[in-house]
Design a protein around this motif. Structure first.
Motif, mmCIF file in Angstrom:
data_model
loop_
_atom_site.group_PDB
_atom_site.id
_atom_site.type_symbol
_atom_site.label_atom_id
_atom_site.label_comp_id
_atom_site.label_asym_id
_atom_site.label_seq_id
_atom_site.Cartn_x
_atom_site.Cartn_y
_atom_site.Cartn_z
ATOM 1 N N GLN A 228 0.861 -1.233 0.003
ATOM 2 C CA GLN A 228 -0.029 -0.071 -0.096
ATOM 3 C C GLN A 228 0.864 1.021 -0.027
ATOM 4 N N ILE A 229 1.840 1.228 0.894
ATOM 5 C CA ILE A 229 2.725 2.677 0.821
ATOM 6 C C ILE A 229 3.636 2.741 -0.589
ATOM 7 N N ARG A 230 4.054 1.409 -1.199
ATOM 8 C CA ARG A 230 4.585 1.654 -2.351
ATOM 9 C C ARG A 230 3.596 1.901 -3.698
ATOM 10 N N GLU A 231 2.448 1.498 -3.549
ATOM 11 C CA GLU A 231 1.330 2.083 -4.339
ATOM 12 C C GLU A 231 1.122 3.659 -4.329
ATOM 13 N N LEU A 232 1.242 3.907 -3.092
ATOM 14 C CA LEU A 232 1.111 5.494 -2.862
ATOM 15 C C LEU A 232 2.175 6.136 -3.345
ATOM 16 N N LEU A 233 3.266 5.525 -3.160
ATOM 17 C CA LEU A 233 4.544 6.416 -3.693
ATOM 18 C C LEU A 233 4.616 6.362 -5.015
ATOM 19 N N TRP A 234 4.272 5.217 -5.854
ATOM 20 C CA TRP A 234 3.949 5.354 -7.211
ATOM 21 C C TRP A 234 3.227 6.578 -7.833
ATOM 22 N N ASP A 235 2.025 6.677 -7.032
ATOM 23 C CA ASP A 235 1.033 7.962 -7.586
ATOM 24 C C ASP A 235 1.946 9.153 -7.138
ATOM 25 N N TYR A 236 2.520 9.361 -6.113
ATOM 26 C CA TYR A 236 3.301 10.358 -5.594
ATOM 27 C C TYR A 236 4.140 10.810 -6.415
ATOM 28 N N VAL A 237 5.210 9.979 -6.860
ATOM 29 C CA VAL A 237 6.278 10.034 -7.621
ATOM 30 C C VAL A 237 5.883 10.638 -9.054
ATOM 31 N N MET A 238 4.971 9.920 -9.822
ATOM 32 C CA MET A 238 4.599 10.362 -11.109
ATOM 33 C C MET A 238 3.774 11.744 -11.078
ATOM 34 N N ILE A 239 3.159 12.129 -9.977
ATOM 35 C CA ILE A 239 2.465 13.292 -9.858
ATOM 36 C C ILE A 239 3.247 14.725 -9.506
ATOM 37 N N LEU A 240 4.288 14.270 -8.897
ATOM 38 C CA LEU A 240 5.090 15.182 -8.523
ATOM 39 C C LEU A 240 6.082 15.505 -9.882
ATOM 40 N N ALA A 241 6.446 14.527 -10.328
ATOM 41 C CA ALA A 241 7.388 14.820 -11.567
ATOM 42 C C ALA A 241 6.712 15.398 -12.674
ATOM 43 N N ASN A 242 5.174 15.571 -12.703
ATOM 44 C CA ASN A 242 4.415 15.929 -14.072
ATOM 45 C C ASN A 242 3.904 17.428 -13.576
ATOM 46 N N THR A 243 4.059 17.773 -12.285
ATOM 47 C CA THR A 243 3.358 18.949 -11.878
ATOM 48 C C THR A 243 4.354 20.116 -11.375
ATOM 49 N N GLY A 244 5.704 19.562 -10.515
ATOM 50 C CA GLY A 244 6.549 20.724 -10.186
ATOM 51 C C GLY A 244 6.047 20.876 -8.735
ATOM 52 N N MET A 245 4.995 20.419 -8.362
ATOM 53 C CA MET A 245 4.742 20.577 -6.877
ATOM 54 C C MET A 245 5.621 20.200 -5.922
ATOM 55 N N VAL A 275 -2.994 24.744 -4.542
ATOM 56 C CA VAL A 275 -2.285 24.246 -3.372
ATOM 57 C C VAL A 275 -2.136 25.462 -2.362
ATOM 58 N N ASP A 276 -1.467 25.120 -1.142
ATOM 59 C CA ASP A 276 -1.110 26.149 0.024
ATOM 60 C C ASP A 276 -0.027 25.518 0.634
ATOM 61 N N GLY A 277 1.074 26.299 0.259
ATOM 62 C CA GLY A 277 2.404 25.734 0.911
ATOM 63 C C GLY A 277 3.448 26.945 1.227
ATOM 64 N N LYS A 278 4.740 26.730 0.897
ATOM 65 C CA LYS A 278 5.824 27.620 1.353
ATOM 66 C C LYS A 278 5.599 28.894 0.883
ATOM 67 N N THR A 279 5.025 29.218 -0.174
ATOM 68 C CA THR A 279 4.856 30.699 -0.858
ATOM 69 C C THR A 279 3.309 30.834 -0.877
ATOM 70 N N GLY A 280 2.569 30.550 -0.009
ATOM 71 C CA GLY A 280 1.221 30.589 0.043
ATOM 72 C C GLY A 280 0.272 29.974 -0.738
ATOM 73 N N LYS A 281 -0.878 30.516 -1.265
ATOM 74 C CA LYS A 281 -1.844 29.961 -1.982
ATOM 75 C C LYS A 281 -1.574 30.252 -3.503
ATOM 76 N N ARG A 282 -1.558 29.239 -4.218
ATOM 77 C CA ARG A 282 -1.160 29.312 -5.714
ATOM 78 C C ARG A 282 -2.214 28.227 -6.481
ATOM 79 N N GLU A 283 -2.206 28.585 -7.775
ATOM 80 C CA GLU A 283 -2.611 27.352 -8.639
ATOM 81 C C GLU A 283 -1.535 27.204 -9.629
ATOM 82 N N PHE A 284 -1.706 26.056 -10.157
ATOM 83 C CA PHE A 284 -0.885 25.623 -11.403
ATOM 84 C C PHE A 284 -1.390 24.594 -12.124
#
Length: 431
Positions: A228-245, A275-284
């Motif tokens: 389950q953790i690896r499944e989650l990581l798979w989604d997480y990695v692919m989305i991070l790599a394709n958004t720059g989030m 998202v709401d993160g380091k630099t505040g709220k933004r959309e991408f």
């Protein structure tokens, strides 16, 4: 609450004559609150201002001694140009941390406040803890800087120092607001750190390797929880790599209600992520392939899978995106990704620097610049950072991209001679 017999202000408190005592010609007043057995004190300084403190004593004699000593010290501090009343650094720092946490609970906290709290608890409180805040001077700050570098086992980056200085500045602002230090007594804060190094990323071939092996690594899990953790990581990695989030706050707190369809100027749909993160709220803008990854994530949850993807986005569910099948959220993704990189020989880059989940953000920036030829101003807005930061870390890529234009066409003498002959033949008049 009644009027203090020594001044025009109100005192929370006392009800009986034997609960009020004066000393030092009436300059110091001792009193008790009805609900407390301990004596409180108020004293007046030459500027006419009254100051309060708790003696923390039930004995009147002890309370008299403590109040008298506090009064004498305050007068001395006043005469020598110091704040009449001071506090130890750790007490002011903890009050500042409490203010940050209250701001977060009220809904107007900032992600950077977590870094402030960490800096105060890990470095400033351990070093300055028992020292009175108004006695910290420039020499103390220089000694602290040496100690901090020793604790870190390296010279901190300039960006780290800026965060630390902002955290310390909040503490001094709290002290100033409470009259525990004069503004002129705040020591200088320096931010001369080592230059940030080029950040480790993944090459195109390395990314292809991740794409070809990560899903197989999921299937090799030896337990249900690991899978389950690896499944989650798979989604997480692919989305991070394709958004720059940003990994961490931005991604960790992403909910389905933050994702929606939008249309570009040609009327074509794209996924917009808030998202709401380091630099505040933004959309991408998410790359089109993210739709596949989000749908795969959706399919793991029966309550979500019964809806179409469009219905899911329209529902604006207040549900976290990155969860395991059992609904729990994992904070071990950094470690799990590290284990994957080690196992597949991808942990270190050519310079020997260790990669992490954050390297996916740098790979995203590199890819958008080199392959998509995206300008740095648009990229800065997309990634929620400054143009200066993009230039600082990726300017070498823009220069490489422009090299073919800057250098012009390569000169080949043989081809040039052939070209001249062809041109002459073409221009030769007919016989």
């Amino acid at each position: 609450m009644i009027d203090c017999p020594c001044c025009a202000t109100k005192i929370e408190g006392y009800a009986l004559p034997d609960q009020l005592h004066k000393l030092r010609d009436g300059e110091v007043v001792l009193y008790k609150r009805p609900e407390s057995s301990r004596w409180q004190a108020r004293f007046k300084l030459p500027d006419g201002a009254w100051h309060n403190l708790s003696t923390k004593r039930a004995s009147l004699d002890e309370a008299r001694r403590i109040a008298g000593e506090a009064y004498d010290e305050a007068r001395f501090r006043f005469k020598t140009g110091q704040s009449p009343v001071s506090r130890r650094f750790k007490d002011v720092a903890r009050l500042t941390i409490a203010e940050l946490e209250n701001a977060k609970a009220a809904g107007h906290g900032k992600a950077i406040h977590k870094d402030y709290k960490q800096a105060l608890e890990k470095y400033f409180i351990p070093y300055f803890g028992s020292k009175h805040i108004d006695l910290i001077n420039d020499a103390d700050m220089m000694q602290f800087e040496a100690w901090r570098a020793q604790q870190m086992k390296r010279s901190p980056a300039a960006s780290t120092l800026l965060n630390h200085n902002a955290a310390l500045r909040r503490v001094f602002e709290t002290a100033i607001a409470n009259g525990w230090i004069l503004h002129a007594k705040v020591p200088a804060m320096r931010a001369v750190g080592r230059k940030s190094e080029r950040r480790p990323s993944f090459s195109y071939d390395e990314w292809r390797k991740i794409g070809n092996t990560l899903w197989r690594w999921v299937d090799k899990a030896t337990s249900e929880r690991s899978k389950q953790i690896r499944e989650l990581l798979w989604d997480y990695v692919m989305i991070l790599a394709n958004t720059g989030m940003r990994t961490g706050t931005e991604a960790y707190n992403l909910k389905w209600k933050h994702i929606s369809w939008a249309k570009d100027r040609n009327g074509d749909p794209y996924l917009s992520v808030a998202v709401d993160g380091k630099t505040g709220k933004r959309e991408f803008v998410a790359r089109h392939r993210c739709e596949t990854f989000f749908k795969r994530n959706q399919s793991r949850f029966p309550e979500l899978a019964k809806m179409s993807f469009d219905e899911l986005l329209k529902a604006k569910l207040d549900v976290y995106v990155f969860r395991m099948r059992n609904g729990k959220r994992s904070e071990n993704l950094y470690k799990v990704f590290n284990d994957y990189l080690v196992e597949h020989g991808l942990l270190k880059d050519k310079q020997g620097d260790s990669r992490s989940l954050y390297s996916l953000r740098h790979m995203y920036a590199t890819t958008r610049i080199v392959i998509d030829k995206l300008d740095i101003h648009t990229l800065a807005v997309q990634m929620g950072t400054s143009v200066a930061m993009i230039e600082k870390h990726y300017s070498h890529l823009t220069a490489a991209m422009a090299a073919d234009v800057l250098a012009g066409r390569r000169h080949d003498p043989e081809k040039a001679a052939e070209g001249r002959k062809a041109k002459a033949a073409a221009n030769k008049p007919p016989a």
